[in-house]
Design a protein around this motif. Structure first.
Motif, PDB file in Angstrom:
ATOM      1  N   ALA A  84       0.829  -1.201   0.000  1.00 49.48           N
ATOM      2  CA  ALA A  84       0.000   0.000   0.000  1.00 49.48           C
ATOM      3  C   ALA A  84       0.866   1.256   0.000  1.00 49.48           C
ATOM      4  O   ALA A  84       0.576   2.231  -0.714  1.00 49.48           O
ATOM      5  CB  ALA A  84      -0.931  -0.003   1.208  1.00 49.48           C
ATOM      6  N   LEU A  85       1.939   1.246   0.780  1.00 46.13           N
ATOM      7  CA  LEU A  85       2.816   2.417   0.867  1.00 46.13           C
ATOM      8  C   LEU A  85       3.593   2.628  -0.431  1.00 46.13           C
ATOM      9  O   LEU A  85       3.848   3.778  -0.825  1.00 46.13           O
ATOM     10  CB  LEU A  85       3.752   2.268   2.057  1.00 46.13           C
ATOM     11  N   LYS A  86       3.965   1.564  -1.100  1.00 44.75           N
ATOM     12  CA  LYS A  86       4.629   1.711  -2.399  1.00 44.75           C
ATOM     13  C   LYS A  86       3.667   2.330  -3.421  1.00 44.75           C
ATOM     14  O   LYS A  86       4.088   3.136  -4.275  1.00 44.75           O
ATOM     15  CB  LYS A  86       5.174   0.360  -2.877  1.00 44.75           C
ATOM     16  N   LEU A  87       2.398   1.985  -3.328  1.00 42.68           N
ATOM     17  CA  LEU A  87       1.415   2.599  -4.219  1.00 42.68           C
ATOM     18  C   LEU A  87       1.190   4.070  -3.866  1.00 42.68           C
ATOM     19  O   LEU A  87       0.914   4.892  -4.747  1.00 42.68           O
ATOM     20  CB  LEU A  87       0.098   1.831  -4.155  1.00 42.68           C
ATOM     21  N   ALA A  88       1.321   4.402  -2.591  1.00 40.74           N
ATOM     22  CA  ALA A  88       1.248   5.812  -2.203  1.00 40.74           C
ATOM     23  C   ALA A  88       2.465   6.572  -2.732  1.00 40.74           C
ATOM     24  O   ALA A  88       2.336   7.718  -3.193  1.00 40.74           O
ATOM     25  CB  ALA A  88       1.156   5.927  -0.683  1.00 40.74           C
ATOM     26  N   GLU A  89       3.640   5.940  -2.687  1.00 41.03           N
ATOM     27  CA  GLU A  89       4.849   6.567  -3.227  1.00 41.03           C
ATOM     28  C   GLU A  89       4.693   6.908  -4.704  1.00 41.03           C
ATOM     29  O   GLU A  89       5.132   7.962  -5.164  1.00 41.03           O
ATOM     30  CB  GLU A  89       6.047   5.622  -3.078  1.00 41.03           C
ATOM     31  N   SER A  90       4.051   6.000  -5.440  1.00 36.74           N
ATOM     32  CA  SER A  90       3.904   6.196  -6.884  1.00 36.74           C
ATOM     33  C   SER A  90       2.730   7.083  -7.250  1.00 36.74           C
ATOM     34  O   SER A  90       2.496   7.365  -8.439  1.00 36.74           O
ATOM     35  CB  SER A  90       3.740   4.829  -7.572  1.00 36.74           C
ATOM     36  N   GLY A  91       1.974   7.522  -6.250  1.00 34.69           N
ATOM     37  CA  GLY A  91       0.830   8.389  -6.503  1.00 34.69           C
ATOM     38  C   GLY A  91      -0.447   7.657  -6.849  1.00 34.69           C
ATOM     39  O   GLY A  91      -1.454   8.287  -7.178  1.00 34.69           O
ATOM     40  N   ASN A  92      -0.440   6.344  -6.757  1.00 32.08           N
ATOM     41  CA  ASN A  92      -1.631   5.563  -7.096  1.00 32.08           C
ATOM     42  C   ASN A  92      -2.642   5.494  -5.957  1.00 32.08           C
ATOM     43  O   ASN A  92      -3.813   5.208  -6.192  1.00 32.08           O
ATOM     44  CB  ASN A  92      -1.228   4.147  -7.509  1.00 32.08           C
ATOM     45  N   LEU A  93      -2.190   5.707  -4.736  1.00 36.46           N
ATOM     46  CA  LEU A  93      -3.082   5.743  -3.582  1.00 36.46           C
ATOM     47  C   LEU A  93      -2.741   6.950  -2.722  1.00 36.46           C
ATOM     48  O   LEU A  93      -1.591   7.396  -2.686  1.00 36.46           O
ATOM     49  CB  LEU A  93      -2.947   4.457  -2.742  1.00 36.46           C
ATOM     50  N   ASP A  94      -3.748   7.451  -2.026  1.00 36.89           N
ATOM     51  CA  ASP A  94      -3.580   8.580  -1.116  1.00 36.89           C
ATOM     52  C   ASP A  94      -3.859   8.085   0.300  1.00 36.89           C
ATOM     53  O   ASP A  94      -4.956   7.628   0.602  1.00 36.89           O
ATOM     54  CB  ASP A  94      -4.565   9.697  -1.505  1.00 36.89           C
ATOM     55  N   LEU A  95      -2.860   8.166   1.159  1.00 36.04           N
ATOM     56  CA  LEU A  95      -3.009   7.661   2.523  1.00 36.04           C
ATOM     57  C   LEU A  95      -4.089   8.397   3.305  1.00 36.04           C
ATOM     58  O   LEU A  95      -4.699   7.823   4.214  1.00 36.04           O
ATOM     59  CB  LEU A  95      -1.683   7.766   3.278  1.00 36.04           C
ATOM     60  N   ASP A  96      -4.319   9.660   2.972  1.00 37.28           N
ATOM     61  CA  ASP A  96      -5.177  10.484   3.817  1.00 37.28           C
ATOM     62  C   ASP A  96      -6.495  10.902   3.178  1.00 37.28           C
ATOM     63  O   ASP A  96      -7.242  11.683   3.756  1.00 37.28           O
ATOM     64  CB  ASP A  96      -4.393  11.712   4.274  1.00 37.28           C
ATOM     65  N   LEU A 148      -8.581  -2.694  -1.862  1.00 34.31           N
ATOM     66  CA  LEU A 148      -8.204  -1.422  -2.476  1.00 34.31           C
ATOM     67  C   LEU A 148      -6.969  -1.589  -3.360  1.00 34.31           C
ATOM     68  O   LEU A 148      -6.919  -1.066  -4.483  1.00 34.31           O
ATOM     69  CB  LEU A 148      -7.942  -0.388  -1.381  1.00 34.31           C
ATOM     70  N   ILE A 149      -5.981  -2.324  -2.884  1.00 33.37           N
ATOM     71  CA  ILE A 149      -4.769  -2.578  -3.673  1.00 33.37           C
ATOM     72  C   ILE A 149      -5.118  -3.322  -4.955  1.00 33.37           C
ATOM     73  O   ILE A 149      -4.669  -2.964  -6.047  1.00 33.37           O
ATOM     74  CB  ILE A 149      -3.751  -3.381  -2.833  1.00 33.37           C
ATOM     75  N   GLU A 150      -5.921  -4.374  -4.829  1.00 30.52           N
ATOM     76  CA  GLU A 150      -6.271  -5.184  -6.001  1.00 30.52           C
ATOM     77  C   GLU A 150      -7.071  -4.373  -7.016  1.00 30.52           C
ATOM     78  O   GLU A 150      -6.855  -4.504  -8.230  1.00 30.52           O
ATOM     79  CB  GLU A 150      -7.043  -6.425  -5.553  1.00 30.52           C
ATOM     80  N   ALA A 151      -7.978  -3.532  -6.535  1.00 31.96           N
ATOM     81  CA  ALA A 151      -8.778  -2.714  -7.455  1.00 31.96           C
ATOM     82  C   ALA A 151      -7.919  -1.662  -8.149  1.00 31.96           C
ATOM     83  O   ALA A 151      -8.107  -1.364  -9.333  1.00 31.96           O
ATOM     84  CB  ALA A 151      -9.914  -2.040  -6.687  1.00 31.96           C
ATOM     85  N   THR A 152      -6.947  -1.123  -7.432  1.00 35.88           N
ATOM     86  CA  THR A 152      -6.077  -0.087  -7.991  1.00 35.88           C
ATOM     87  C   THR A 152      -5.193  -0.644  -9.096  1.00 35.88           C
ATOM     88  O   THR A 152      -5.012  -0.024 -10.153  1.00 35.88           O
ATOM     89  CB  THR A 152      -5.211   0.534  -6.883  1.00 35.88           C
ATOM     90  N   ARG A 176      -1.597 -11.878  -4.624  1.00 40.32           N
ATOM     91  CA  ARG A 176      -0.438 -12.756  -4.751  1.00 40.32           C
ATOM     92  C   ARG A 176       0.548 -12.221  -5.779  1.00 40.32           C
ATOM     93  O   ARG A 176       1.769 -12.313  -5.588  1.00 40.32           O
ATOM     94  CB  ARG A 176      -0.873 -14.180  -5.122  1.00 40.32           C
ATOM     95  N   GLU A 177       0.035 -11.649  -6.873  1.00 39.70           N
ATOM     96  CA  GLU A 177       0.920 -11.097  -7.902  1.00 39.70           C
ATOM     97  C   GLU A 177       1.544  -9.785  -7.434  1.00 39.70           C
ATOM     98  O   GLU A 177       2.711  -9.502  -7.736  1.00 39.70           O
ATOM     99  CB  GLU A 177       0.149 -10.886  -9.204  1.00 39.70           C
ATOM    100  N   VAL A 178       0.775  -8.982  -6.710  1.00 36.68           N
ATOM    101  CA  VAL A 178       1.292  -7.707  -6.208  1.00 36.68           C
ATOM    102  C   VAL A 178       2.463  -7.947  -5.263  1.00 36.68           C
ATOM    103  O   VAL A 178       3.528  -7.317  -5.380  1.00 36.68           O
ATOM    104  CB  VAL A 178       0.180  -6.917  -5.487  1.00 36.68           C
ATOM    105  N   ILE A 179       2.293  -8.874  -4.325  1.00 37.04           N
ATOM    106  CA  ILE A 179       3.358  -9.165  -3.363  1.00 37.04           C
ATOM    107  C   ILE A 179       4.568  -9.752  -4.063  1.00 37.04           C
ATOM    108  O   ILE A 179       5.720  -9.394  -3.775  1.00 37.04           O
ATOM    109  CB  ILE A 179       2.839 -10.105  -2.255  1.00 37.04           C
ATOM    110  N   ALA A 180       4.333 -10.638  -5.018  1.00 38.91           N
ATOM    111  CA  ALA A 180       5.453 -11.224  -5.761  1.00 38.91           C
ATOM    112  C   ALA A 180       6.233 -10.149  -6.504  1.00 38.91           C
ATOM    113  O   ALA A 180       7.472 -10.108  -6.452  1.00 38.91           O
ATOM    114  CB  ALA A 180       4.944 -12.284  -6.729  1.00 38.91           C
ATOM    115  N   ASP A 181       5.527  -9.245  -7.174  1.00 35.22           N
ATOM    116  CA  ASP A 181       6.184  -8.228  -7.993  1.00 35.22           C
ATOM    117  C   ASP A 181       6.860  -7.140  -7.161  1.00 35.22           C
ATOM    118  O   ASP A 181       7.942  -6.659  -7.511  1.00 35.22           O
ATOM    119  CB  ASP A 181       5.172  -7.581  -8.944  1.00 35.22           C
TER     120      ASP A 181
END
Length: 296
Positions: free
Chosen positions: A41-53, A128-132, A138-143
């Motif tokens: 989730a935090l890596k997706l926030a780093e890339s701008g794909n998710l907003d923590l707040d 939320l991660i899977e939808a994003t 399983r693929e997200v964690i692997a990658d």
């Protein structure tokens, strides 16, 4: 009474490594999986794909609050019906039934007005991660985590067949779908290497890591566990132990085994330890990790 066998692996900042018990055995990571979900989730926030707040659509809470257990969501682990169904080896409940049981009395409190551990919150993070990314966890964690770090033993257990890799016989008829945010399985070395990579700056940017370590202090000593101070950050338990100072990581437990995966930054050669044992007392694995940190 026969003493429990604890399987442990440790690695220090200087590069020393060691183990006790089995080095190759496969174990459930249980709630250490939350740490890995939080990393994604935090890596997706780093890339701008998710907003923590940002308040999540249709809800009152944010992603940060889900990761920190301050959303006000209850936890299905608090309900006897859940544990009875697991013990009876029933088919895992549907998502709708799970939420019907867990949310029958609504939220526990308004967001950030309290703290309460919630597996449901992490299930929502996974969704939320899977939808994003439009790909399964399983693929997200692997990658994002396993392939970059070369952690070849780790996989997300989604079937009883996968769970039969687990070291203990009791795992043969356990359905990992009872862990609604997902349950990683893998060996002790890979658990230690994963957390060590996180804590030594190999997975998140420094600014993101500071946010991950922003803890909410929850209290002091816990009976039958080594903590003198305990708190929770984003997917990380964060506190202190009397003999070794700060401890950062996650413990976990299921119906037949427990684990403790912790980094100890205050010892002379900072060390990360992953300990696994049978039973249901997380303190056994935590004390084992503490002892290894004391002597290295």
């Amino acid at each position: 009474m026969t003493a429990q066998t604890v399987h442990s692996y440790w690695i220090t900042t200087s590069g020393r490594e060691g183990f006790s018990g089995s080095i190759d055995a496969c174990f459930p990571y249980w709630s250490f999986t939350k740490t890995v979900i939080s990393i994604c989730a935090l890596k997706l926030a780093e890339s701008g794909n998710l907003d923590l707040d940002a308040t999540l659509k249709g809800e009152r809470y944010t992603l940060r609050q889900l990761l920190k257990h301050t959303s006000g969501l209850p936890d299905y682990g608090q309900f006897s019906e859940y544990h009875s169904a697991v013990a009876a080896k029933e088919t895992p409940w549907t998502r709708n039934k799970l939420l019907d049981v867990a949310l029958a009395k609504g939220m526990l409190f308004e967001p950030v007005q309290g703290w309460s551990y919630s597996n449901i919150g992490y299930m929502f993070v996974v969704e939320l991660i899977e939808a994003t990314l439009e790909k399964p966890l399983r693929e997200v964690i692997a990658d994002m985590v396993c392939k970059p770090l070369g952690l070849n033993s780790i996989e997300l257990a989604e079937t009883c067949g996968q769970f039969r890799r687990v070291h203990w016989e009791a795992a043969t008829d356990y359905d990992p779908k009872w862990v609604y945010h997902g349950c990683l399985i893998g060996n002790a070395p890979d658990a230690a290497r994963l957390l060590h990579a996180l804590m030594t700056g190999h997975l998140l940017q420094p600014a993101t890591m500071r946010q991950m370590l922003d803890e909410k202090i929850l209290g002091g000593a816990i009976p039958n566990r080594p903590w003198t101070e305990c708190g929770y950050a984003l997917g990380l338990m964060y506190g202190a132990l009397k003999s070794v100072g700060r401890a950062v990581g996650h413990s976990g437990g299921g119906p037949f085994c427990v684990n403790a995966v912790y980094h100890f930054p205050d010892v002379s050669d900072p060390i990360t330890v992953a300990s696994f044992t049978d039973g249901t007392a997380e303190g056994v694995a935590e004390f084992a990790a503490e002892r290894l940190a004391e002597v290295q």
